[in-house]
Design an enzyme around this catalytic site. Structure first.
Site, PDB file in Angstrom:
ATOM      1  N   HIS A  49       7.835   1.450 -10.616  1.00  0.00           N
ATOM      2  CA  HIS A  49       6.650   1.046  -9.870  1.00  0.00           C
ATOM      3  C   HIS A  49       5.403   1.488 -10.598  1.00  0.00           C
ATOM      4  O   HIS A  49       5.358   2.568 -11.182  1.00  0.00           O
ATOM      5  CB  HIS A  49       6.657   1.636  -8.449  1.00  0.00           C
ATOM      6  CG  HIS A  49       6.777   3.130  -8.412  1.00  0.00           C
ATOM      7  ND1 HIS A  49       7.980   3.793  -8.558  1.00  0.00           N
ATOM      8  CD2 HIS A  49       5.833   4.092  -8.272  1.00  0.00           C
ATOM      9  CE1 HIS A  49       7.772   5.092  -8.497  1.00  0.00           C
ATOM     10  NE2 HIS A  49       6.480   5.308  -8.332  1.00  0.00           N
ATOM     11  N   HIS A 100       1.324   2.328 -10.031  1.00  0.00           N
ATOM     12  CA  HIS A 100       0.298   2.646  -9.035  1.00  0.00           C
ATOM     13  C   HIS A 100      -1.006   1.990  -9.480  1.00  0.00           C
ATOM     14  O   HIS A 100      -1.498   2.303 -10.573  1.00  0.00           O
ATOM     15  CB  HIS A 100       0.036   4.151  -8.961  1.00  0.00           C
ATOM     16  CG  HIS A 100       1.208   4.991  -8.549  1.00  0.00           C
ATOM     17  ND1 HIS A 100       1.287   5.606  -7.327  1.00  0.00           N
ATOM     18  CD2 HIS A 100       2.341   5.348  -9.208  1.00  0.00           C
ATOM     19  CE1 HIS A 100       2.404   6.310  -7.239  1.00  0.00           C
ATOM     20  NE2 HIS A 100       3.068   6.171  -8.380  1.00  0.00           N
ATOM     21  N   ASN A 121       4.458   6.693 -13.392  1.00  0.00           N
ATOM     22  CA  ASN A 121       5.089   8.007 -13.556  1.00  0.00           C
ATOM     23  C   ASN A 121       6.554   7.782 -13.922  1.00  0.00           C
ATOM     24  O   ASN A 121       7.246   6.982 -13.281  1.00  0.00           O
ATOM     25  CB  ASN A 121       4.972   8.806 -12.266  1.00  0.00           C
ATOM     26  CG  ASN A 121       3.526   9.117 -11.905  1.00  0.00           C
ATOM     27  OD1 ASN A 121       2.703   9.334 -12.789  1.00  0.00           O
ATOM     28  ND2 ASN A 121       3.211   9.123 -10.629  1.00  0.00           N
ATOM     29  N   VAL A 177      10.189   8.436  -6.835  1.00  0.00           N
ATOM     30  CA  VAL A 177      11.011   7.303  -6.392  1.00  0.00           C
ATOM     31  C   VAL A 177      11.532   6.596  -7.638  1.00  0.00           C
ATOM     32  O   VAL A 177      10.747   6.097  -8.456  1.00  0.00           O
ATOM     33  CB  VAL A 177      10.197   6.331  -5.509  1.00  0.00           C
ATOM     34  CG1 VAL A 177      11.046   5.117  -5.148  1.00  0.00           C
ATOM     35  CG2 VAL A 177       9.700   7.033  -4.248  1.00  0.00           C
ATOM     36  N   ARG A 205       0.828  -1.210   0.000  1.00  0.00           N
ATOM     37  CA  ARG A 205       0.000   0.000   0.000  1.00  0.00           C
ATOM     38  C   ARG A 205       0.863   1.262   0.000  1.00  0.00           C
ATOM     39  O   ARG A 205       1.875   1.324   0.720  1.00  0.00           O
ATOM     40  CB  ARG A 205      -0.949   0.011   1.202  1.00  0.00           C
ATOM     41  CG  ARG A 205      -1.920  -1.144   1.174  1.00  0.00           C
ATOM     42  CD  ARG A 205      -3.150  -0.934   2.039  1.00  0.00           C
ATOM     43  NE  ARG A 205      -3.888  -2.200   2.129  1.00  0.00           N
ATOM     44  CZ  ARG A 205      -4.662  -2.697   1.156  1.00  0.00           C
ATOM     45  NH1 ARG A 205      -4.821  -2.021   0.030  1.00  0.00           N
ATOM     46  NH2 ARG A 205      -5.269  -3.861   1.304  1.00  0.00           N
ATOM     47  N   ASP A 206       0.429   2.253  -0.804  1.00  0.00           N
ATOM     48  CA  ASP A 206       1.130   3.543  -0.826  1.00  0.00           C
ATOM     49  C   ASP A 206       0.992   4.213   0.543  1.00  0.00           C
ATOM     50  O   ASP A 206      -0.063   4.188   1.170  1.00  0.00           O
ATOM     51  CB  ASP A 206       0.542   4.442  -1.924  1.00  0.00           C
ATOM     52  CG  ASP A 206       1.468   5.599  -2.254  1.00  0.00           C
ATOM     53  OD1 ASP A 206       2.056   5.592  -3.340  1.00  0.00           O
ATOM     54  OD2 ASP A 206       1.608   6.517  -1.403  1.00  0.00           O
ATOM     55  N   ILE A 207       2.060   4.821   1.002  1.00  0.00           N
ATOM     56  CA  ILE A 207       2.065   5.439   2.332  1.00  0.00           C
ATOM     57  C   ILE A 207       1.173   6.688   2.374  1.00  0.00           C
ATOM     58  O   ILE A 207       0.695   7.070   3.442  1.00  0.00           O
ATOM     59  CB  ILE A 207       3.530   5.765   2.745  1.00  0.00           C
ATOM     60  CG1 ILE A 207       3.656   5.875   4.254  1.00  0.00           C
ATOM     61  CG2 ILE A 207       4.060   6.994   2.033  1.00  0.00           C
ATOM     62  CD1 ILE A 207       5.091   5.872   4.740  1.00  0.00           C
TER      63      ILE A 207
HETATM   64  P1  5GP Z   1       6.008   8.423  -7.804  1.00  0.00           P
HETATM   65  O1  5GP Z   1       5.721   9.871  -7.512  1.00  0.00           O
HETATM   66  O2  5GP Z   1       7.501   8.136  -7.868  1.00  0.00           O
HETATM   67  O3  5GP Z   1       5.268   7.890  -9.002  1.00  0.00           O
HETATM   68  O4  5GP Z   1       5.383   7.599  -6.604  1.00  0.00           O
HETATM   69  C1  5GP Z   1       6.095   7.309  -5.436  1.00  0.00           C
HETATM   70  C2  5GP Z   1       5.061   6.870  -4.418  1.00  0.00           C
HETATM   71  O5  5GP Z   1       5.735   6.179  -3.377  1.00  0.00           O
HETATM   72  C3  5GP Z   1       4.295   8.015  -3.778  1.00  0.00           C
HETATM   73  O6  5GP Z   1       2.896   7.859  -4.036  1.00  0.00           O
HETATM   74  C4  5GP Z   1       4.634   7.899  -2.293  1.00  0.00           C
HETATM   75  O7  5GP Z   1       3.528   8.184  -1.453  1.00  0.00           O
HETATM   76  C5  5GP Z   1       5.101   6.473  -2.164  1.00  0.00           C
HETATM   77  N1  5GP Z   1       6.098   6.238  -1.138  1.00  0.00           N
HETATM   78  C6  5GP Z   1       7.245   6.942  -0.937  1.00  0.00           C
HETATM   79  N2  5GP Z   1       7.947   6.431   0.087  1.00  0.00           N
HETATM   80  C7  5GP Z   1       7.223   5.363   0.540  1.00  0.00           C
HETATM   81  C8  5GP Z   1       7.425   4.416   1.597  1.00  0.00           C
HETATM   82  O8  5GP Z   1       8.421   4.441   2.325  1.00  0.00           O
HETATM   83  N3  5GP Z   1       6.469   3.458   1.763  1.00  0.00           N
HETATM   84  C9  5GP Z   1       5.351   3.400   0.976  1.00  0.00           C
HETATM   85  N4  5GP Z   1       4.469   2.417   1.222  1.00  0.00           N
HETATM   86  N5  5GP Z   1       5.125   4.276  -0.037  1.00  0.00           N
HETATM   87  C10 5GP Z   1       6.043   5.235  -0.240  1.00  0.00           C
END
Ligand code: 5GP
Ligand code: ZN
Length: 117
Positions: A102, A104, A89, A98, A31-33
């Protein structure tokens, strides 16, 4: 011992806790944080690849396994029939924060416009 500077590699290594909802030999879903929808699960390859484009070039089979895991997550979360959005993304303009590939899985509500204006 910290094995990596990459937060998602550290989740794979068990160094950072995460709520895992699905796991295969090569992929992990958690799950996303900061959830943006009732269902918001991140699906990653366990191996480090910077983004989905690099993953697709380096290991297209693994990229397919990430997609299959995303589909399994959607089914397990009960949104396969109602529908969901699968977002990768990529890079600065794509809003990637990140740099470990990944997807979503977003669902449980009408997600809305594809692009914010
Ligand atoms: P991006 O913006 O790179 O597409 O998405 C990165 C996602 O990773 C974000 O939605 C963010 O909330 C999530 N995220 C970042 N750090 C962590 C973490 O330590 N644990 C979890 N579960 N999600 C994370
Ligand atoms: Zn990584």
């Amino acid at each position: 011992m910290v094995t990596s500077d990459c937060v998602f590699c550290r989740i794979v290594a068990g160094e950072i806790p995460a709520t895992v909802v699905h796991e295969t030999a090569t992929t992990l879903a958690f799950r996303d944080i900061h959830p943006q929808a009732p269902v918001h699960v991140l699906v990653i390859p366990k191996a480090h690849h910077a983004d989905v484009a690099a993953l697709a070039v380096a290991d297209p089979g693994l990229a397919g396994e990430v997609l299959a895991t995303a589909a399994a997550v959607a089914a397990a979360e009960g949104v396969a029939a109602s529908g969901f959005r699968l977002v990768f993304n990529t890079g600065a303009d794509g809003g990637q924060d990140v740099f470990h590939a990944h997807g979503h899985v977003l669902g449980g509500v009408r997600i809305g416009p594809m692009v914010a204006r």
